[in-house]
Design a protein around this motif. Structure first.
Motif: not given
Length: 337
Positions: A230-231, A256-258, A224-226, A184-185
């Motif tokens: 975390r992902t 999703i990007n990561a 989105t960056e953080e 969980y983020i």
């Protein structure tokens, strides 16, 4: 624009009768009221707002206190939808709406309460702000009618999304899909975050889930960056999760990007789920699994209760209103069993 005197002449009645008809007073017949109001619409008559304020002791202007630390302003998906619903209901009821929150261009800095009085707001709705700010507390503890969104004060009406049930429904769904390693983020510290975290751990305990400490991470809402960082951290663990929950759908895009940068597939290699139920998520591939929040009802309830406080202060019950959301199953959570 014509004057009340001209409207009275057009209707063949006195100015006093026109005033009584437009203010719905009892000593004018319903037939006469309708005739005068119809003529007013035809001729484009509108009462002078300053004169109306003097007579009713109201400005028919509502203040919206909205200070978003992320500087996303009215592009903040969740609050933008709430405020749009709030605005529509307020305007239907004959009120105008003014956003405020900054220091303003005054000779000396004015407190939020001073600005409220300076602008002559009949009431204020408070959303997306530091609710512990002394200036906010001063406003909340004043005699100004106030409704808060997603934060409860003992002496004020609050309209809340049901974050406890929402998180429970989301985690239970992921569990039913067969996932046992769930990360969980969560968002930055706030009353909403605290409710969701508490519900996450309570539900996990009820389901018999063991949640390793390394599975819990923090990222600012809508960052989105953080969320991406975390992902990456979660996917690099020796024993990574099979599903990751995000604080909101916008942040989940970073996740999703990561995931895709690693050449992984959603949901075949990793499952994900968000929060808010943004409309755009339903058009993504795969469609987002998310907890939809009923922003239209939240905004409408906030408007209804604030108008009730302004117009019927003695009979309005001070209590929180909890608005349930609903699960959007989407296609980002794989069924493992």
């Amino acid at each position: 624009m014509i004057s009340m005197k001209e409207l009275a002449a057009a209707c063949g009645v006195s100015i006093a009768t026109v005033s009584k008809a437009l203010n719905d007073q009892k000593d004018v017949s319903a037939k006469t009221k309708e005739r005068i109001r119809k003529k007013a619409r035809e001729l484009g008559y509108f009462p002078n707002s300053a004169a109306k304020a003097l007579k009713t002791n109201r400005t028919y202007n509502i203040g919206v206190l909205f200070i978003d630390e992320a500087q996303s302003g009215l592009t903040h998906d969740y609050f933008a939808h709430i405020l749009d619903s709030f605005k529509r209901k307020i305007e239907e009821s004959g009120y105008d709406l003014t956003l405020f929150g900054g220091a303003g261009n005054f000779e000396r800095p004015m407190t939020l309460l001073e600005r409220t009085r300076y602008r002559g707001f009949d009431g204020v709705v408070i959303a997306c702000i530091d609710f512990s700010d002394p200036q906010v507390l001063e406003l909340v503890n004043s005699d100004v009618p106030v409704v808060t969104i997603d934060y409860i004060y003992n002496n004020r009406i609050a309209v809340m999304s049901d974050n406890v049930k929402g998180m429970r429904d989301l985690l239970q769904y992921v569990y039913r899909q067969g996932h046992r390693k769930i990360a969980y983020i969560h968002g930055a510290d706030s009353s909403v975050t605290k409710s969701r975290i508490s519900s996450f751990y309570t539900t996990a305990s009820q389901l018999g889930l063991d949640i390793p400490e390394e599975y819990i991470r923090e990222a600012a809402y809508r960052s989105t960056e953080e969320a991406r960082q975390r992902t990456e951290e979660l996917l690099s663990l020796q024993d990574p999760p099979t599903c990751i929950l995000y604080p909101d759908d916008f942040a989940m895009i970073g996740g999703i990007n990561a995931i895709r940068d690693r050449g992984m597939s959603i949901p075949d290699d990793i499952s994900i789920a968000g929060y808010d139920g943004l409309g755009i998520g339903r058009h993504m591939s795969p469609p987002f699994t998310s907890l939809w929040q009923d922003t239209d009802t939240i905004g409408k309830y906030a408007a209804d209760k604030l108008i009730e406080l302004i117009e019927h202060p003695r009979s309005t019950i001070i209590q929180p209103l909890i608005v349930e959301g609903s699960l959007i199953e989407g296609g980002t959570v794989k069924q493992l069993v």
